[in-house]
Design a protein around this motif. Structure first.
Motif, PDB file in Angstrom:
ATOM      1  N   PHE A  15       9.030   5.852  -9.904  1.00 18.95           N
ATOM      2  CA  PHE A  15       7.973   4.870  -9.662  1.00 18.95           C
ATOM      3  C   PHE A  15       8.488   3.696  -8.834  1.00 18.95           C
ATOM      4  CE2 PHE A  15       6.641   7.001 -13.574  1.00 18.95           C
ATOM      5  CZ  PHE A  15       5.309   7.288 -13.288  1.00 18.95           C
ATOM      6  N   ASP A  16       7.561   3.099  -8.090  1.00 22.43           N
ATOM      7  CA  ASP A  16       7.900   1.888  -7.350  1.00 22.43           C
ATOM      8  C   ASP A  16       7.765   0.649  -8.230  1.00 22.43           C
ATOM      9  OD1 ASP A  16       8.171   3.099  -4.633  1.00 22.43           O
ATOM     10  OD2 ASP A  16       6.076   3.632  -5.022  1.00 22.43           O
ATOM     11  N   THR A  26       0.842  -1.201   0.000  1.00 20.08           N
ATOM     12  CA  THR A  26       0.000   0.000   0.000  1.00 20.08           C
ATOM     13  C   THR A  26       0.877   1.251   0.000  1.00 20.08           C
ATOM     14  OG1 THR A  26      -1.799  -1.135   1.110  1.00 20.08           O
ATOM     15  CG2 THR A  26      -1.727   1.258   1.343  1.00 20.08           C
ATOM     16  N   GLY A  27       0.495   2.211  -0.856  1.00 23.08           N
ATOM     17  CA  GLY A  27       1.254   3.458  -0.939  1.00 23.08           C
ATOM     18  C   GLY A  27       2.200   3.528  -2.123  1.00 23.08           C
ATOM     19  N   TRP A  28       2.329   2.433  -2.863  1.00 20.94           N
ATOM     20  CA  TRP A  28       3.239   2.431  -4.017  1.00 20.94           C
ATOM     21  C   TRP A  28       2.585   3.119  -5.206  1.00 20.94           C
ATOM     22  CZ3 TRP A  28       7.025  -2.126  -5.175  1.00 20.94           C
ATOM     23  CH2 TRP A  28       7.907  -2.263  -4.077  1.00 20.94           C
ATOM     24  N   ILE A  29       3.464   3.670  -6.046  1.00 21.93           N
ATOM     25  CA  ILE A  29       2.991   4.337  -7.260  1.00 21.93           C
ATOM     26  C   ILE A  29       3.651   3.690  -8.474  1.00 21.93           C
ATOM     27  CG2 ILE A  29       4.745   6.196  -7.176  1.00 21.93           C
ATOM     28  CD1 ILE A  29       2.097   7.941  -8.041  1.00 21.93           C
ATOM     29  N   PRO A  51      -8.927  -1.498  -3.605  1.00 24.40           N
ATOM     30  CA  PRO A  51      -8.937  -0.363  -4.526  1.00 24.40           C
ATOM     31  C   PRO A  51      -8.337   0.884  -3.885  1.00 24.40           C
ATOM     32  CG  PRO A  51     -11.183  -0.896  -3.790  1.00 24.40           C
ATOM     33  CD  PRO A  51     -10.276  -1.982  -3.294  1.00 24.40           C
ATOM     34  N   GLY A  52      -7.515   1.605  -4.673  1.00 24.22           N
ATOM     35  CA  GLY A  52      -6.911   2.836  -4.167  1.00 24.22           C
ATOM     36  C   GLY A  52      -5.707   2.622  -3.284  1.00 24.22           C
ATOM     37  N   SER A  53      -5.275   1.364  -3.087  1.00 22.45           N
ATOM     38  CA  SER A  53      -4.127   1.122  -2.212  1.00 22.45           C
ATOM     39  C   SER A  53      -2.812   1.420  -2.916  1.00 22.45           C
ATOM     40  CB  SER A  53      -4.129  -0.325  -1.718  1.00 22.45           C
ATOM     41  OG  SER A  53      -4.016  -1.231  -2.803  1.00 22.45           O
ATOM     42  N   VAL A  54      -2.817   1.379  -4.250  1.00 22.30           N
ATOM     43  CA  VAL A  54      -1.672   1.823  -5.052  1.00 22.30           C
ATOM     44  C   VAL A  54      -2.244   2.698  -6.179  1.00 22.30           C
ATOM     45  CG1 VAL A  54      -0.316  -0.266  -4.584  1.00 22.30           C
ATOM     46  CG2 VAL A  54      -1.721  -0.163  -6.657  1.00 22.30           C
ATOM     47  N   TRP A  55      -1.364   3.500  -6.796  1.00 23.22           N
ATOM     48  CA  TRP A  55      -1.810   4.329  -7.921  1.00 23.22           C
ATOM     49  C   TRP A  55      -1.007   3.947  -9.146  1.00 23.22           C
ATOM     50  CZ3 TRP A  55      -5.186   7.888  -9.795  1.00 23.22           C
ATOM     51  CH2 TRP A  55      -6.130   8.393  -8.880  1.00 23.22           C
ATOM     52  N   ILE A  96      -0.341   4.948 -13.030  1.00 24.97           N
ATOM     53  CA  ILE A  96      -0.532   6.021 -14.004  1.00 24.97           C
ATOM     54  C   ILE A  96      -0.333   5.441 -15.405  1.00 24.97           C
ATOM     55  CG2 ILE A  96       0.460   8.197 -14.854  1.00 24.97           C
ATOM     56  CD1 ILE A  96       0.937   8.925 -11.937  1.00 24.97           C
ATOM     57  N   ARG A 105      -8.963   8.066 -13.576  1.00 23.79           N
ATOM     58  CA  ARG A 105      -7.583   7.576 -13.585  1.00 23.79           C
ATOM     59  C   ARG A 105      -6.658   8.672 -14.073  1.00 23.79           C
ATOM     60  NH1 ARG A 105      -9.187   3.681 -10.433  1.00 23.79           N
ATOM     61  NH2 ARG A 105     -11.209   2.984 -11.172  1.00 23.79           N
ATOM     62  N   GLU A 106      -5.389   8.537 -13.756  1.00 25.97           N
ATOM     63  CA  GLU A 106      -4.388   9.459 -14.255  1.00 25.97           C
ATOM     64  C   GLU A 106      -3.757   8.881 -15.513  1.00 25.97           C
ATOM     65  OE1 GLU A 106      -5.202  12.373 -12.490  1.00 25.97           O
ATOM     66  OE2 GLU A 106      -3.072  12.730 -12.735  1.00 25.97           O
TER      67      GLU A 106
END
Lengths: 123, 305
Positions: free
Chosen positions: B120-121, B53-56, B75-79, B81, B103-104
């Motif tokens: 990015f992660d 959680t928190g990774w992009i 849902p929403g735990s990672v983003w 793009i 979404r981005e």
């Protein structure tokens, strides 16, 4: 969409532009505010990934001065709500982003940034 | 009748070639293509479910953005793009998953690097790199993915089309394409037709086939492909004839070829093993690779000691 979560990642990649190419500066923008689902766990994990100065500067350009100059030690709900709003609820719909180094202009149209380069601009 | 895949020889400037045989086509077929691409593939869903959680992350070649809403159980735990070359597909991707969430997405080329390095992660690139028409360009695309993710902990998953198609695939591959006499097969450049009905942009059962796949966990999912009744039927179709768009693909010969585009240890920033500065040594491991249902995939992980 260009929200500040994305703006915090974008950098100029025009040929030869490798330093001072972040953050891109907003120009002639139109914004929309739209609510997004609040996810404090995501935000807590994401904070260390943020370029904080770039985020607060960009937020100021968009008229939001709610964030402190440094992320606080205590991540309370009040702060996380503000961060959530800045990262995920301000949509830049139209305008452009300009590279602070080389001046390259990346247009934003219908909320989608155009990061394509012409062939002679590709590094 | 199987989809006829026809061998081609890449000509012209690769950029112009891809503009004509990849980018222009996806702009044209975007809504129809998107309506057939809705089920996430299991290995990819699993990868996205495994992220902290928190990774992009970056989806390089996001298409209609079907992976952007994942993982569905958190849902929403990672983003994630989405980046794509097709503006029309991005118009669909921005609302991927439906509902209120948006979404981005970023309009760009997988050969570019419009990001802070290592920002990015994680990254995924699904069914994208095989649209690049030279080995050098496929390699640059993979390099860009690696440069996008953290050199310390970044993870990436890449999928490309394989020359070895499974028995359920409706595509027929000319036999000379599996020629591996020199043991170093270099894959095959092909056109894969996409049939677009002139009557409607929505998929019609009569113009398509569907196949059911097993994902090994007991459940099944479907992916559908437009099927060309006749590959010679290559007209723009002014009447009721369907329009056929020939998309360029490089079919990867073997997992090894995907390994080749990932590059040598030197290119992967791995320092010399006899370096005295053992601290801050960085490298990339291949976590898993293989063939799954007509695709090769590889998962990598960056590390620093």
């Amino acid at each position: 969409m260009v929200r500040l979560i994305t703006h915090n990642l974008l950098a100029c990649h025009a040929k030869g532009c490798t330093s001072n190419n972040f953050p891109l500066q907003f120009k002639d923008i139109q914004i929309e505010l739209r609510e997004a689902e609040f996810n404090p766990d995501f935000l807590r994990g994401f904070i260390p990934r943020i370029e904080w100065g770039a985020l607060t500067d960009a937020a100021r350009q968009l008229g939001d001065t709610s964030l402190p100059s440094e992320p606080p030690d205590m991540l309370d709900d009040d702060f996380l709500q503000k961060l959530h709003h800045v990262l995920l609820e301000i949509h830049v719909e139209e305008g452009a982003m300009v590279c602070p180094n080389c001046g390259h202009v990346y247009p934003i149209s219908n909320g989608i940034p155009n990061m394509l380069l012409a062939e002679h601009e590709i590094g | 009748m199987p989809t006829a895949v026809t061998p081609v020889i890449v000509s012209d400037n690769p950029q112009i070639y891809e503009d004509a045989h990849v980018h222009a086509i996806y702009e044209e077929i975007a809504p129809h293509f998107s309506s057939t691409r809705y089920k996430p593939w299991p290995v990819i869903a699993q990868f996205l479910s495994s992220l902290p959680t928190g990774w992009i992350g970056l989806d390089s070649g996001t298409g209609n953005g079907k992976y952007l809403p994942l993982p569905l159980e958190r849902p929403g735990s990672v983003w994630t793009i989405g980046l794509d070359r097709s503006r029309n597909l991005l118009g669909i991707a921005r609302n991927a998953g439906g509902g209120e969430a948006s979404r981005e997405v970023v309009w760009g080329d997988v050969l570019g690097l419009p990001w802070r390095r290592g920002a990015f992660d994680y990254a995924i690139s699904i069914a994208t790199i095989h649209h690049l028409s030279t080995h050098a360009r496929r390699k640059v695309a993979v390099q860009r993915i690696i440069e996008s993710i953290s050199p310390v902990h970044g993870r990436a998953l890449i999928y490309v089309w394989a020359i070895e198609q499974d028995e359920l695939s409706k595509r027929s591959i000319p036999s000379e394409q599996s020629d591996e006499l020199n043991g170093q097969s270099k894959g095959q450049d092909v056109f894969v037709p996409w049939v677009l009905s002139q009557m409607s942009s929505k998929p019609k059962p009569s113009a398509k086939s569907s196949r059911t796949r097993s994902n090994g966990s007991g459940s099944t999912y479907q992916e559908e492909e437009a099927v060309s009744p006749s590959p010679e039927d290559n007209t723009t179709g002014t009447s009721e004839k369907p329009a056929v768009f020939n998309r360029y693909y490089h079919m990867f010969a073997q997992a090894n070829e995907l390994g080749l585009v990932i590059g040598s240890p030197h290119e992967l920033r791995v320092e010399s093993p006899d370096s005295k500065h053992i601290r801050n040594m960085t490298g990339i491991d291949i976590v898993q690779d293989g063939w799954e249902r007509s695709n090769y995939y590889v998962e990598i992980r960056c590390w620093r000691k």
